[in-house]
Design an enzyme around this catalytic site. Structure first.
Site, PDB file in Angstrom:
ATOM      1  N   ASP A  89     -12.077 -10.069  -1.974  1.00  0.00           N
ATOM      2  CA  ASP A  89     -13.366 -10.313  -1.320  1.00  0.00           C
ATOM      3  C   ASP A  89     -14.373  -9.354  -1.938  1.00  0.00           C
ATOM      4  O   ASP A  89     -13.998  -8.327  -2.497  1.00  0.00           O
ATOM      5  CB  ASP A  89     -13.321 -10.221   0.221  1.00  0.00           C
ATOM      6  CG  ASP A  89     -12.616  -8.999   0.767  1.00  0.00           C
ATOM      7  OD1 ASP A  89     -12.583  -7.960   0.081  1.00  0.00           O
ATOM      8  OD2 ASP A  89     -12.110  -9.069   1.906  1.00  0.00           O
ATOM      9  N   GLU A 117       0.795  -1.239   0.000  1.00  0.00           N
ATOM     10  CA  GLU A 117       0.000   0.000   0.000  1.00  0.00           C
ATOM     11  C   GLU A 117       0.825   1.286   0.000  1.00  0.00           C
ATOM     12  O   GLU A 117       0.615   2.160   0.848  1.00  0.00           O
ATOM     13  CB  GLU A 117      -0.991  -0.036   1.180  1.00  0.00           C
ATOM     14  CG  GLU A 117      -1.884  -1.263   1.105  1.00  0.00           C
ATOM     15  CD  GLU A 117      -2.817  -1.433   2.308  1.00  0.00           C
ATOM     16  OE1 GLU A 117      -2.783  -0.600   3.217  1.00  0.00           O
ATOM     17  OE2 GLU A 117      -3.580  -2.414   2.311  1.00  0.00           O
ATOM     18  N   ASN A 121       2.164  -4.306  -3.546  1.00  0.00           N
ATOM     19  CA  ASN A 121       0.772  -4.729  -3.412  1.00  0.00           C
ATOM     20  C   ASN A 121      -0.061  -3.524  -2.976  1.00  0.00           C
ATOM     21  O   ASN A 121       0.351  -2.768  -2.103  1.00  0.00           O
ATOM     22  CB  ASN A 121       0.746  -5.820  -2.318  1.00  0.00           C
ATOM     23  CG  ASN A 121      -0.556  -6.545  -2.168  1.00  0.00           C
ATOM     24  OD1 ASN A 121      -1.087  -7.059  -3.149  1.00  0.00           O
ATOM     25  ND2 ASN A 121      -1.073  -6.609  -0.946  1.00  0.00           N
ATOM     26  N   HIS A 147     -10.355  -5.643  -2.961  1.00  0.00           N
ATOM     27  CA  HIS A 147     -11.423  -5.615  -1.953  1.00  0.00           C
ATOM     28  C   HIS A 147     -12.597  -4.905  -2.614  1.00  0.00           C
ATOM     29  O   HIS A 147     -12.626  -3.667  -2.693  1.00  0.00           O
ATOM     30  CB  HIS A 147     -10.957  -4.872  -0.692  1.00  0.00           C
ATOM     31  CG  HIS A 147      -9.866  -5.594   0.038  1.00  0.00           C
ATOM     32  ND1 HIS A 147     -10.073  -6.809   0.659  1.00  0.00           N
ATOM     33  CD2 HIS A 147      -8.562  -5.304   0.222  1.00  0.00           C
ATOM     34  CE1 HIS A 147      -8.940  -7.224   1.215  1.00  0.00           C
ATOM     35  NE2 HIS A 147      -8.012  -6.335   0.962  1.00  0.00           N
ATOM     36  N   GLU A 200      -6.024 -10.249  -2.578  1.00  0.00           N
ATOM     37  CA  GLU A 200      -6.846 -10.176  -1.350  1.00  0.00           C
ATOM     38  C   GLU A 200      -8.328 -10.093  -1.702  1.00  0.00           C
ATOM     39  O   GLU A 200      -9.085  -9.321  -1.108  1.00  0.00           O
ATOM     40  CB  GLU A 200      -6.444  -8.948  -0.507  1.00  0.00           C
ATOM     41  CG  GLU A 200      -4.974  -8.921  -0.138  1.00  0.00           C
ATOM     42  CD  GLU A 200      -4.603  -7.786   0.824  1.00  0.00           C
ATOM     43  OE1 GLU A 200      -5.507  -7.143   1.386  1.00  0.00           O
ATOM     44  OE2 GLU A 200      -3.398  -7.551   0.998  1.00  0.00           O
TER      45      GLU A 200
END
Ligand code: G3I
Length: 433
Positions: free
Chosen positions: A243, A136, A177, A213, A241
């Site tokens: 979701d 990040e 990432n 996300h 990641e």
């Protein structure tokens, strides 16, 4: 609980393997037993520790390390023939308070960072396949985040972090990432330009992770184009990641939309040659960060809180080429039993029976399981049996793939052992050729 969801249905890791990508999941180390452990081991080809490798977890007090959670995940992966995505070496969040609260001069802070990387990546050298070296680093507008690292060290912290990681584990794939960089836009433009600059400086960066996300119904339409432009820079890409959250309660309509969303993301990865895989951020709704961070939202993963696969799971499987049927496969199911018939000094014979427990003839079957005590298959009959680490896969031969409803087929194997011979775990039968 446990018997029903494991009894039949598609196995994501095998389907993904067949398509040349890896389907992984984030896990919580303390939960890796029982049904949670069986599903994590059986369904996924890689694991990412959700929290256990973060700086605050591994070095809560300066110079005093706590590796138990991280070790547990890495050992679990080795026991199940899985890859590990290490997460994460340099981040602005989940840092120990001795670090955020200390006022270190830039030179010392840089050494603290590179030493941390040397210690952690060095500890897992050869056992971690990919590292999120820097997590990040971007602001929403595409500039670099004013993190502790950037404020004190400037952009050069990224180059130093990657070089330290390469030195510590030359074989691990090194990633940057981030989130909200999944589609085209200001933030992903900023990340794209950063990666380009780093590559031009010869910084050892191998891949870019896209957290993904996402929100139901809002998969960016430019996801594939975005993955592709990064890949065209000469790096691997991965969804790291995934979701897809929704406002609770979940309804059939929202779950159907979510299925289509998981399908889209998986398909986008498959469409980009350098996309190495997809990782879901928790595979069950009982182990997801969403409800505590976004009150009133949830149901963001492929399994519900009772480990029952949701339509999203079928959507992923279908994107990966599964043609085994609907949701669940209509009338088609099987079970498998495993019996040790004979044991001697360092060997044993096991007999297995696959039974058609459905209402329609079975056309092809696969039995899988994991050995927990180092057992190794040495010979098999009436099935093609392969073993990767502790995980064993047995597939029907041409002459015994069809089983009438209510019928059964026997196969067997000889194995070696170096001590006790406990029964396997995660014994699972799936239908379809
Ligand atoms: O372990 C303690 C527990 O002892 C305590 O009782 C409880 C009370 O709040 O907290 C527990 O720690 C929590 C930890 O997760 C383990 O469950 C922390 O409060 C909580 O903040 C932490 O959240 C994690 C979050 O990162 C922190 O930013 C999530 O689990 C984790 O899934 C999440 O993962 C991040 C990725 O690393 C980076 N990308 C975004 C992603 C989602 O936020």
């Amino acid at each position: 609980m446990g018997v029903l969801p494991l009894a039949d249905g598609p196995v994501l890791r095998d389907l993904a393997d067949a398509r040349g990508i890896t389907y992984g999941t984030a896990v919580t180390a303390s939960k890796l037993t029982g049904t949670y452990g069986e599903l994590a081991g059986a369904q996924f080809g890689s694991v990412t520790p959700g929290n256990e490798m973060k700086w605050a977890s591994v070095e809560p007090t300066r110079g005093s390390y706590s590796w138990s959670g991280a070790d547990r995940v890495v050992d679990f992966a080795a026991a199940h023939g899985q890859k590990v995505r290490g997460h994460t070496l340099v981040w602005h969040s989940q840092l120990p308070s001795w670090l955020t609260g200390g006022s270190f001069p830039p030179g010392e802070l840089r050494t603290l960072m590179t030493d941390h990387i040397a210690v952690e990546a060095g500890r897992y050298k050869g056992r971690v396949d990919h590292w999120d070296v820097v997590n990040e680093p971007m602001n929403e507008d595409g500039s670099l985040r004013r993190s502790l690292w950037y404020e004190q060290l400037g952009e050069s912290y990224l180059a130093d972090a990657f070089r330290a990681a390469r030195a510590a584990d030359p074989d691990a794939k090194l990633y940057v990432n981030d989130y909200n960089t999944d589609g085209l836009g200001a933030k992903s433009d900023g990340l794209y330009n950063l990666v380009k600059r780093l590559l031009a400086q010869g910084v050892p960066i191998d891949g870019v992770g896209f957290q993904a996300h996402l929100i139901v119904g809002q998969v960016p339409s430019t996801l594939e184009a975005n993955l592709k432009r990064f890949a065209d820079l000469g790096v691997d890409v991965a969804i790291t990641e995934l979701d897809i959250r929704m406002a609770l309660p979940a309804t059939d309509a929202k779950l159907a939309q979510q299925k289509s969303d998981f399908t889209k993301v998986t398909t986008a990865c498959l469409a980009v040659a350098r996309c190495v895989g997809v990782t879901v951020w928790g595979f069950t709704d009982s182990d997801s960060w969403i409800p505590s961070t976004f009150p009133g939202q949830g149901a963001a993963t492929p399994y519900d809180e009772n480990f029952v696969p949701k339509p999203a799971h079928t959507g992923i499987a279908e994107a990966l080429g599964w043609t085994g049927g609907g949701d669940p496969p209509p009338g088609s199911s099987c079970s498998v039993t495993y019996t040790v018939q004979n044991e001697w000094g360092n060997g044993f014979t096991a007999a297995l029976t696959v039974r058609n427990t459905g209402t329609v003839p079975l056309d092809g079957w696969t039995a899988t399981w994991s050995y927990g005590a180092g057992q190794q298959v040495t010979q098999a009959w009436n099935a093609t049996v392969t073993q990767a680490a502790t995980r064993v896969t047995a597939v029907n031969l041409a002459y015994n793939g069809t089983i009438p409803a209510g019928g059964s087929v026997n196969f067997g194997l000889n194995g070696s052992r170096s001590g006790t011979n406990p029964p396997p775990t995660g014994l699972l039968c799936t239908t379809g050729s």
